[in-house]
Design an enzyme around this catalytic site. Sequence first.
Site, PDB file in Angstrom:
ATOM      1  N   HIS A  18     -25.004  60.057   8.134  1.00 16.69           N
ATOM      2  CA  HIS A  18     -26.344  59.767   7.481  1.00 16.69           C
ATOM      3  C   HIS A  18     -27.478  61.029   7.714  1.00 16.69           C
ATOM      4  O   HIS A  18     -26.916  62.107   8.561  1.00 16.69           O
ATOM      5  CB  HIS A  18     -27.026  58.438   8.027  1.00 16.69           C
ATOM      6  CG  HIS A  18     -27.217  58.022   9.292  1.00 16.69           C
ATOM      7  ND1 HIS A  18     -28.063  58.970  10.143  1.00 16.69           N
ATOM      8  CD2 HIS A  18     -26.554  57.440  10.102  1.00 16.69           C
ATOM      9  CE1 HIS A  18     -28.215  58.207  11.305  1.00 16.69           C
ATOM     10  NE2 HIS A  18     -27.332  57.532  11.324  1.00 16.69           N
ATOM     11  N   HIS A  21     -27.513  62.326  11.461  1.00 17.32           N
ATOM     12  CA  HIS A  21     -26.311  63.322  12.049  1.00 17.32           C
ATOM     13  C   HIS A  21     -26.504  64.623  11.241  1.00 17.32           C
ATOM     14  O   HIS A  21     -26.265  65.606  11.766  1.00 17.32           O
ATOM     15  CB  HIS A  21     -24.967  62.787  11.326  1.00 17.32           C
ATOM     16  CG  HIS A  21     -24.861  61.202  11.945  1.00 17.32           C
ATOM     17  ND1 HIS A  21     -24.612  60.433  10.964  1.00 17.32           N
ATOM     18  CD2 HIS A  21     -24.779  60.800  13.253  1.00 17.32           C
ATOM     19  CE1 HIS A  21     -24.358  59.159  11.807  1.00 17.32           C
ATOM     20  NE2 HIS A  21     -24.475  59.446  12.940  1.00 17.32           N
ATOM     21  N   LYS A 298     -27.291  52.152  10.627  1.00 18.95           N
ATOM     22  CA  LYS A 298     -26.531  51.368   9.800  1.00 18.95           C
ATOM     23  C   LYS A 298     -26.892  49.940   9.801  1.00 18.95           C
ATOM     24  O   LYS A 298     -27.053  49.321   8.959  1.00 18.95           O
ATOM     25  CB  LYS A 298     -25.098  51.564   9.920  1.00 18.95           C
ATOM     26  CG  LYS A 298     -24.395  51.221   8.855  1.00 18.95           C
ATOM     27  CD  LYS A 298     -22.866  51.718   8.932  1.00 18.95           C
ATOM     28  CE  LYS A 298     -21.831  51.141   8.320  1.00 18.95           C
ATOM     29  NZ  LYS A 298     -21.851  51.234   6.705  1.00 18.95           N
TER      30      LYS A 298
HETATM   31  N1  MSP Z   1     -20.117  60.123  19.920  1.00 18.25           N
HETATM   32  C1  MSP Z   1     -21.253  60.096  20.613  1.00 18.25           C
HETATM   33  C2  MSP Z   1     -21.659  61.746  21.002  1.00 18.25           C
HETATM   34  C3  MSP Z   1     -20.655  62.210  21.944  1.00 18.25           C
HETATM   35  S1  MSP Z   1     -21.000  63.913  22.192  1.00 18.25           S
HETATM   36  C4  MSP Z   1     -20.036  64.540  23.281  1.00 18.25           C
HETATM   37  C5  MSP Z   1     -22.249  59.839  19.798  1.00 18.25           C
HETATM   38  N2  MSP Z   1     -21.869  59.921  18.461  1.00 18.25           N
HETATM   39  S2  MSP Z   1     -23.469  59.310  17.316  1.00 18.25           S
HETATM   40  O1  MSP Z   1     -22.314  59.448  15.935  1.00 18.25           O
HETATM   41  O2  MSP Z   1     -23.856  58.177  17.504  1.00 18.25           O
HETATM   42  O3  MSP Z   1     -24.204  60.413  17.079  1.00 18.25           O
HETATM   43  C6  MSP Z   1     -25.446  60.297  17.681  1.00 18.25           C
HETATM   44  C7  MSP Z   1     -26.242  61.617  17.323  1.00 18.25           C
HETATM   45  O4  MSP Z   1     -26.553  61.712  15.897  1.00 18.25           O
HETATM   46  C8  MSP Z   1     -27.776  61.613  18.155  1.00 18.25           C
HETATM   47  O5  MSP Z   1     -27.816  62.429  19.258  1.00 18.25           O
HETATM   48  C9  MSP Z   1     -28.186  62.687  16.681  1.00 18.25           C
HETATM   49  O6  MSP Z   1     -27.799  63.881  16.989  1.00 18.25           O
HETATM   50  C10 MSP Z   1     -27.727  62.257  15.591  1.00 18.25           C
HETATM   51  N3  MSP Z   1     -28.547  61.035  15.133  1.00 18.25           N
HETATM   52  C11 MSP Z   1     -28.241  59.681  14.631  1.00 18.25           C
HETATM   53  N4  MSP Z   1     -29.184  58.845  14.302  1.00 18.25           N
HETATM   54  C12 MSP Z   1     -30.237  59.586  14.290  1.00 18.25           C
HETATM   55  C13 MSP Z   1     -31.681  59.405  14.045  1.00 18.25           C
HETATM   56  N5  MSP Z   1     -32.021  58.433  13.323  1.00 18.25           N
HETATM   57  N6  MSP Z   1     -32.270  60.753  14.049  1.00 18.25           N
HETATM   58  C14 MSP Z   1     -32.083  61.719  14.586  1.00 18.25           C
HETATM   59  N7  MSP Z   1     -30.813  61.815  15.133  1.00 18.25           N
HETATM   60  C15 MSP Z   1     -30.000  61.038  15.015  1.00 18.25           C
HETATM   61  O7  MSP Z   1     -23.446  59.389  20.086  1.00 18.25           O
END
Ligand code: MSP
Length: 513
Positions: A18, A21, A298
């Site tokens: 989304h 990411h 989500k």
């Molecule tokens: N798998 C772990 C990360 C491991 S790194 C060695 C994880 N994954 S995640 O799919 O949950 O991704 C988190 C990351 O996605 C956040 O740190 C950010 O980079 C991005 N984002 C997900 N939702 C977000 C928002 N609503 N706003 C901004 N970025 C965010 O954690």
Amino acid sequence: MESYYVTTPIYYVNARPHLGHAYSTLVADSLVRMHRLLGEEAFFVTGSDEHGDKIVQAAEKNKLQVKDFVDGISSQFRELWPRLGIDGFRFSRTTDPAHEKIVQEMLQKVYDAGDIYFGEFSGHYCYGCERFYTEKELEDGCCPQHKTRPELISEKNYFFRMSKYLPWLKEYLLEHPDFIRPERYRSEALGMLEAGALEDLCISRPKSRLTWGIDLPFDSNYVCYVWFDALLTYISALGGPAGQDFARYWPGEHLVAKDILKPHAIFWPVMLKSLGLPLYRHLNVHGYWLSKDTKMSKSLGNIVEPQAMMEKYGQDAFRYYLFREMHFGSDANFSEDAMIVRINSDLANDLGNLFSRVLSMTAKYFSSIVPKPASKLEQDKNIVDLCEHAMQNYVQLMHAIRSAEALEALWELIRALNKYVDSEAPWALFKAQETERLATVMYVLLACMRKIAICLWPVMPKASVLMLSQLGQEADEQTAPVANIRNEISCFGGLEAGTKLAEKSNIFPRIQR
Ligand code: MSP
């Protein structure tokens, strides 16, 4: 040639990509592009985090074999990025055999160094976070992130002696004020260290409970904890400590949002220290994209689909809005209305209009051929100085991941150029047949437009290439348009008289509501 290496988080494959990411990955893309514009060899690593309970549960919910499920979502991430103009990345999966081998080697190394021990443990386990919480960390008995009550689990596990390194880490953070930036996140990390709630890290999961993971090399009844596995991607993607790329690119920069500050600010530096490897350069932490003031997620059903936005507004406009709207470190609200306002004012009115007016005037007055300038007057020199100043600021701010301010600096120049058109009134010079003066004014405008188009390559690669081609310059989305943008800052010109230009331009049409 200098090298630059940056990483995004390795995203969980329990749900589709989304906007959140997409943002982190776009920032990595813009940084890589910026460093390529500075003449460096740059790339970034992104990828998918595929092990652990969370993923198994998501696969079960979708009635799919885990492997098929992770293959499907992982390719959705991988295939989305090029559609957003994201280039220059290496995509790493935690289920890649090469990654798994390096994780096992690293685990063995830490084990041999005596930093892993076997112990009985009972604790509060949050399935959402895939980790144990100490009593002190819970809020009203609930996980601070998921607001759910963790399960009390008691089992034998392997532990990483994290606590041994915490005093060293605290010293390190105090001595290196920009190791974690912006500052508020360094303070938050220091706060975690000072609160005294951190203990040794449980790095195993018994196979009786979970098999979807990397086997511990020293005990095949256990798999590795997902965070220990996933963080190592940052070096396994370089071939591990013995790899050629490691020597060339490590230490790198990390980009994450504030949700995963703790593993990156605490676990990862301690792991590197125990492995005897250099620490990363900086941890760059951004805020959340919110939708109506709540974090996009989500489970809340308030997700913004990057692909849909791009199809509706265009890749460049969507990227521009994200880079212009979010001040790195703070949260930002995503709003389509605000995006339309930005597109219409900054892109259609300011930048689009400048290109459209200047190119059509050059077509009319000089048959679309860049004229040779004569000597400059005071007002021309002011514009040239402003161009140098704006570019200087822009490059410095983009480099420091402050894209909102960087774009503001560049737009000061764009707005000044539109005013310069109004005040120098080329149509009046044409009418009065002041050809030399007209040539100078048009040349100043066109040369500045070329510089602007170059500057925008990291933010809007497609539009930058289009603008450059309208200015008769060769460019493509994958290769930086100049060898080193620094050489462009202080030397005015760069656009040869006699170059054939496009006759008209309509790069950013207005969006009608
Ligand atoms: N798998 C772990 C990360 C491991 S790194 C060695 C994880 N994954 S995640 O799919 O949950 O991704 C988190 C990351 O996605 C956040 O740190 C950010 O980079 C991005 N984002 C997900 N939702 C977000 C928002 N609503 N706003 C901004 N970025 C965010 O954690």
